[in-house]
Motif scaffolding. Structure first.
Motif, PDB file in Angstrom:
ATOM      1  N   ASN A  92       0.825  -1.205   0.000  1.00 46.87           N
ATOM      2  CA  ASN A  92       0.000   0.000   0.000  1.00 46.87           C
ATOM      3  C   ASN A  92       0.860   1.257   0.000  1.00 46.87           C
ATOM      4  O   ASN A  92       0.567   2.237  -0.688  1.00 46.87           O
ATOM      5  CB  ASN A  92      -0.917   0.017   1.224  1.00 46.87           C
ATOM      6  N   SER A 118       2.651   2.089  -3.541  1.00 48.29           N
ATOM      7  CA  SER A 118       1.722   1.923  -4.666  1.00 48.29           C
ATOM      8  C   SER A 118       1.773   3.068  -5.668  1.00 48.29           C
ATOM      9  O   SER A 118       0.856   3.262  -6.438  1.00 48.29           O
ATOM     10  CB  SER A 118       0.292   1.784  -4.132  1.00 48.29           C
ATOM     11  N   GLN A 170       1.489   6.216  -5.136  1.00 48.54           N
ATOM     12  CA  GLN A 170       0.518   7.266  -4.842  1.00 48.54           C
ATOM     13  C   GLN A 170       1.108   8.334  -3.914  1.00 48.54           C
ATOM     14  O   GLN A 170       0.524   9.391  -3.752  1.00 48.54           O
ATOM     15  CB  GLN A 170      -0.730   6.657  -4.198  1.00 48.54           C
ATOM     16  N   GLY A 171       2.247   8.049  -3.310  1.00 47.78           N
ATOM     17  CA  GLY A 171       2.837   8.974  -2.348  1.00 47.78           C
ATOM     18  C   GLY A 171       3.940   9.849  -2.889  1.00 47.78           C
ATOM     19  O   GLY A 171       4.605  10.543  -2.128  1.00 47.78           O
ATOM     20  N   GLU A 174       7.594   8.037  -1.100  1.00 51.32           N
ATOM     21  CA  GLU A 174       7.780   6.590  -1.158  1.00 51.32           C
ATOM     22  C   GLU A 174       9.262   6.206  -1.100  1.00 51.32           C
ATOM     23  O   GLU A 174       9.602   5.070  -0.775  1.00 51.32           O
ATOM     24  CB  GLU A 174       7.119   6.024  -2.417  1.00 51.32           C
ATOM     25  N   ARG A 189       4.143   4.373   8.315  1.00 52.30           N
ATOM     26  CA  ARG A 189       3.386   5.288   7.451  1.00 52.30           C
ATOM     27  C   ARG A 189       4.139   6.615   7.303  1.00 52.30           C
ATOM     28  O   ARG A 189       4.670   7.151   8.270  1.00 52.30           O
ATOM     29  CB  ARG A 189       1.988   5.518   8.020  1.00 52.30           C
ATOM     30  N   VAL A 243      -2.697   7.728   2.727  1.00 48.74           N
ATOM     31  CA  VAL A 243      -2.750   6.337   2.275  1.00 48.74           C
ATOM     32  C   VAL A 243      -3.444   5.446   3.320  1.00 48.74           C
ATOM     33  O   VAL A 243      -4.328   4.654   2.975  1.00 48.74           O
ATOM     34  CB  VAL A 243      -1.339   5.816   1.931  1.00 48.74           C
ATOM     35  N   SER A 266      -7.158   5.947   3.089  1.00 46.96           N
ATOM     36  CA  SER A 266      -7.754   5.297   1.921  1.00 46.96           C
ATOM     37  C   SER A 266      -8.013   3.822   2.201  1.00 46.96           C
ATOM     38  O   SER A 266      -9.080   3.286   1.874  1.00 46.96           O
ATOM     39  CB  SER A 266      -6.824   5.451   0.711  1.00 46.96           C
ATOM     40  N   ARG A 267      -7.049   3.157   2.806  1.00 41.86           N
ATOM     41  CA  ARG A 267      -7.218   1.747   3.166  1.00 41.86           C
ATOM     42  C   ARG A 267      -8.314   1.591   4.221  1.00 41.86           C
ATOM     43  O   ARG A 267      -9.155   0.701   4.157  1.00 41.86           O
ATOM     44  CB  ARG A 267      -5.877   1.210   3.672  1.00 41.86           C
ATOM     45  N   TYR A 294      -0.877  12.345  -6.656  1.00 37.61           N
ATOM     46  CA  TYR A 294      -2.252  11.850  -6.628  1.00 37.61           C
ATOM     47  C   TYR A 294      -3.311  12.950  -6.701  1.00 37.61           C
ATOM     48  O   TYR A 294      -4.498  12.661  -6.802  1.00 37.61           O
ATOM     49  CB  TYR A 294      -2.507  10.951  -5.408  1.00 37.61           C
ATOM     50  N   MET A 347      -7.573   8.085  -5.685  1.00 43.13           N
ATOM     51  CA  MET A 347      -6.839   7.212  -4.770  1.00 43.13           C
ATOM     52  C   MET A 347      -7.725   6.168  -4.107  1.00 43.13           C
ATOM     53  O   MET A 347      -7.371   4.983  -4.046  1.00 43.13           O
ATOM     54  CB  MET A 347      -6.128   8.026  -3.693  1.00 43.13           C
TER      55      MET A 347
END
Length: 418
Positions: free
Chosen positions: A51, A54, A56-57, A61, A91, A96, A99-100, A291, A317
């Motif tokens: 996650n 992915s 998106q960060g 990342e 994290r 993110v 979102s999860r 994102y 996202m």
């Protein structure tokens, strides 16, 4: 081997005086944001590494603190890649995980859902003033609302909070990623080069227009593309309504509702503001996260040469977790930077209860001790904070240390001499 007394580089210990301020600000954040209808939630400090990685960060990342597999799952001798030894990561932000969280609990939550998250995050970043490898983030997000009411409420809530903390004269800059893309398309840049163009544009406030021009040309873009692109920004400098100006210039490549939506956000916030701040349209505002899909915003303080908060719309996202399109918009404040400013200003917590210290002479006991304890109880019942401690030999130094922690009144209790 002697144990080290030093904290982890880029992470800090917090002394009581600062902790008192941090608690006050966190409580004020909760009070202000829940007043706007946001619900306080919590997510774990670790997330599945898939996650977090992915794409998106953005640049974050690259800064993940990764966690090794444990027990029988960890077989370093036979590992051929990082995936063989890593399964979780700390994290690096709260978006993110949210979102999860929403993908897992959407059926149990109202729609739209207004979430408030506060907690530590970790990035293997280069520490600097107001920037640490472990720091607290405070986010508000609205999930399930595709209208600009989400952006309006996020800006209203955040500026209200900053006003309650005593901040004035700050700027809230707004833009839209779709405007950025339309300006790039109008100038003749290929779509696959947009991110490269935006990374260079994001340096405008540091290297100026000449610097941006030089870097764009060094990146291989044609003189015509660069001239057309920078000409748009030059044109906006003479306009009182930059959004309307761009809507006209870009009418062949920009859906008109994009500009209308951004204008409505600006007008609505200006007319309902409760704090002293300036809302400005900034066509050079990019925001680093890839994102973002629509309006973006950032808060700039005159006390710092960097942003102390920002956010925007990220409609794509949530769907990557749920498989279903879900509009989403969020705003994060730079909690650590705000604390740094308040400490430097010598901020005093308004309405704080009196802090009193009772200093008891060594050997004070029996009825004399009970008298001091009962008096402290009465003071606490009346709302005071009372510290009861034994008196040190160096009483003067002891009082000086307590004053640094906010104690303003002292009372000494001595044994009766027989």
């Amino acid at each position: 081997m002697a144990l080290s007394k030093k904290p982890v580089h880029g992470m800090k210990d917090i002394l009581p005086a600062e902790m008192q301020l941090r608690d006050y600000v966190l409580n004020l954040i909760t009070e202000t944001y829940t007043g706007f209808g946001f619900s306080h939630i919590e997510t774990p400090c670790m997330e599945n590494i898939g996650n977090l990685s992915s794409r998106q960060g953005g640049e974050n990342e690259k800064l993940i603190f990764k966690v090794l597999k444990r027990g029988a799952k960890l077989n370093i001798a036979e590992a051929s890649s990082e995936e063989d030894v890593v399964d979780f990561g700390m994290r690096y932000d709260l978006t993110v995980p949210l979102s999860r969280y929403y993908a897992e609990h959407a059926a149990e939550l109202p729609s739209p859902f207004k979430a408030l998250q506060m907690g530590p995050v970790w990035r293997a970043d280069r520490p600097q003033k107001g920037r640490f490898r472990q720091f607290v983030q405070c986010d508000i997000d609205i999930l399930g609302d595709a209208s600009c009411l989400a952006e309006i409420e996020l800006i209203q809530a955040t500026t209200t909070l900053l006003g309650r903390l005593g901040f004035t004269g700050f700027e809230v800059c707004v833009n839209d990623r779709r405007l950025l893309k339309a300006m790039a398309a109008y100038s003749g840049f290929a779509e696959e080069t947009y991110d490269q163009v935006f990374i260079i544009l994001d340096k405008m406030d540091k290297i100026g227009r000449d610097g941006v021009e030089a870097e764009l040309k060094e990146a291989g873009f044609t003189a015509k593309q660069v001239e057309t692109y920078l000409g748009l920004f030059a044109k906006l400098e003479t306009e009182t309504d930059g959004i309307a100006c761009l809507a006209h210039l870009l009418r062949d490549v920009l859906p008109q509702e994009v500009a209308a939506n951004l204008s409505l956000i600006v007008d609505s916030v200006r007319q309902t503001a409760t704090a002293d701040f300036k809302l400005v349209f900034d066509p050079t505002l990019v925001r680093g996260m890839s994102y973002y899909t629509g309006p973006i915003f950032e808060i700039k303080m005159p006390q710092l040469n960097s942003a102390v908060g920002g956010g925007g719309r990220y409609d794509e996202m949530i769907g990557k977790f749920t498989g279903q399109a879900t509009p989403a918009c969020g705003f994060s404040i730079g909690f650590e930077r705000i604390i740094t400013i308040l400490l430097e200003q010598g901020f005093r917590i308004p309405g704080a209860a009196a802090r009193k210290a009772y200093l008891l002479e060594k050997g004070l006991d029996g009825e004399e001790l009970l008298k001091a304890l009962k008096e402290a109880r009465t003071e606490r019942e009346d709302g005071a904070q009372v510290l009861v401690v034994r008196m040190n030999k160096n009483k003067k130094f002891q009082k000086e240390q307590l004053q640094k922690e906010g104690y303003t009144e002292f009372k000494e209790f001595f044994r009766q001499r027989r």
